[in-house]
Enzyme design. Structure first.
Site, PDB file in Angstrom:
ATOM      1  N   PHE A 141       0.496  -8.009  14.778  1.00  0.00           N
ATOM      2  CA  PHE A 141      -0.479  -7.012  14.444  1.00  0.00           C
ATOM      3  C   PHE A 141      -1.113  -7.342  13.030  1.00  0.00           C
ATOM      4  O   PHE A 141      -0.421  -6.977  12.103  1.00  0.00           O
ATOM      5  CB  PHE A 141      -0.115  -5.630  14.917  1.00  0.00           C
ATOM      6  N   ASP A 226       1.830 -11.864   5.986  1.00  0.00           N
ATOM      7  CA  ASP A 226       1.364 -10.709   6.212  1.00  0.00           C
ATOM      8  C   ASP A 226       2.336  -9.781   5.534  1.00  0.00           C
ATOM      9  O   ASP A 226       3.167  -9.081   6.608  1.00  0.00           O
ATOM     10  CB  ASP A 226       0.554 -10.573   7.411  1.00  0.00           C
ATOM     11  N   LYS A 255      -2.206  -1.155   2.522  1.00  0.00           N
ATOM     12  CA  LYS A 255      -1.304  -0.121   2.657  1.00  0.00           C
ATOM     13  C   LYS A 255      -0.904   0.511   1.251  1.00  0.00           C
ATOM     14  O   LYS A 255      -1.593   1.170   0.534  1.00  0.00           O
ATOM     15  CB  LYS A 255      -0.185  -0.243   3.973  1.00  0.00           C
TER      16      LYS A 255
END
Length: 403
Positions: A141, A226, A255
């Site tokens: 994801f 990531d 984030k």
């Protein structure tokens, strides 16, 4: 509007149904706790998918944002501003890299890494034009742009959005042999999550990241990590790659970099990689804006103390000990590192959604994924007492469901 049902009904009527939220309407928050429009308190055990690592309303982050709001919020990168150099230097130093390229959202940062890898492949590795390929993982994801969902293996994320961008090879996560078999002369990068969050907090086998690093070095291929969810203290280290002492060629961050205040993302890499990007080849109106830089610089300063990484290690050990005690009592398996866990619920007992709804009724907010898994990722500022209380509530929910 004052009531939960009224807020939800209007939201459902006037917005696209691209999320399936729990039926709670939050209006205030501080630290690890939130309050809804009815005045009920809930312990936040999702942290905005790790965007709120430092808690809601963190005083240092809010103070930095407020001070910057009163001076300068946006110039665009058409000009320099006085917060940019410190941000780039601080984040570069935190990651041990020469250069930073800031964006806004995590998906933008992933897209940036893809573009940089391809440009590096053509300019430095001398891959045949338009032949570059990037190896990615099953169950990944990385965001929801059309390029990214094109190499997703999640039918909900991928279905109905083609045609897709070519140039990606999907291999089994955790298998170094699968990567080895997929690499060829046109491979420019291996893109992976050190821990797969959306897939259910899947931790790869010990030594896997080390093997990926060694293989990428040997084959002259960029290793892109990531760390949007796994980085910035969540797993008990600054980055999840640190657990194996691995340094990727490119970090992808987001984030928590925005402190739960503004969207901030970036990639960092050394000059021999990121230096391939020239004026006009990539950018963003809001990328690296003064407000974002002020907030992100504060986040970097907080992480430099090591305090939050230590809290994630210590409280994560407590959380996993409590969760493991529930195995065989409605829990099938527990995975994760630090203050991050994927909890597999016995599917004969309940779905992850049903458990999340029941937890909400007990004052705990969490989120399901992939059917029977519940994800837990409380803010790193949570207390030990609250960690134990939250897992105790999970135990109580499982007992109720088993009756």
């Amino acid at each position: 509007m004052t009531g939960t049902d009224e807020f939800i009904a209007l939201s459902e009527r006037r917005s696209a149904h691209n999320y399936h939220p729990l039926p709670v309407v939050i209006s205030e928050a501080r630290g690890a706790w939130v309050v809804d429009v009815e005045g009920r308190r809930f312990l936040d055990c999702l942290s905005g998918y790790s965007s709120l690592n430092f808690g809601h309303g963190n005083e240092k982050i809010i103070a930095a944002a407020q001070e910057q709001l009163s001076r300068l919020t946006l110039t665009s990168r058409a000009f320099f501003h006085d917060r940019f150099a410190a941000f780039a230097t601080g984040l570069g130093d935190l990651t041990g890299k020469d250069m930073v390229l800031p964006m806004n959202t995590g998906a933008e940062a992933v897209e940036t890494a893809i573009k940089v890898a391809r440009k590096w492949g053509y300019q430095v590795k001398r891959v045949t034009p338009d032949r570059a390929n990037i190896i990615v993982m099953e169950d990944n994801f990385h965001g929801r742009t059309t390029t990214i969902v094109g190499f997703s293996t999640d039918p909900d994320a991928r279905g109905g959005f083609g045609p897709y961008t070519p140039g990606f090879r999907i291999v089994k996560y955790g298998s170094i042999e699968a990567i080895r078999e997929a690499i060829d002369a046109d491979t420019v990068a291996v893109l992976l999550e050190p821990i797969q969050g959306e897939a259910g907090v899947l931790v790869p086998p010990d030594g896997y990241l080390t093997q990926v690093r060694e293989l990428c070095t040997a084959e002259n291929v960029l290793m892109i990590a990531d760390e949007i969810q796994s980085g910035l203290g969540r797993t008990g280290e600054t980055f999840a790659c640190d657990h194996e002492g691995v340094v990727p060629d490119v970090y992808v961050l987001g984030k928590a970099l925005g402190g739960g205040v503004v969207p901030v993302s970036a990639i960092t890499a050394n000059e021999d990689v990121l230096g391939v990007i020239g004026p006009g080849q990539h950018g963003s109106t809001f990328g690296g804006n003064p407000l974002a830089c002020a907030v992100a610089s504060t986040v970097v300063e907080m992480l430099a103390t090591g305090e939050y990484q230590a809290r994630a290690r210590e409280l994560g050990a407590v959380m996993h000990e409590e969760l493991n005690a529930l195995i065989g009592h409605g829990v099938v398996a527990v995975r994760g590192r630090g203050l991050w866990a994927g909890v597999d619920i016995d599917p004969t007992l309940a779905s992850g959604r049903e458990v999340s709804e029941a937890l909400m009724a007990h004052g705990v907010l969490a989120k399901d994924t992939h059917g029977s898994t519940v994800r837990l990722a409380p803010p790193l500022v949570i207390s030990e007492e609250d960690v134990r209380w939250a897992i105790g509530r999970l135990g109580a929910v499982l007992e109720e469901l088993a009756r």
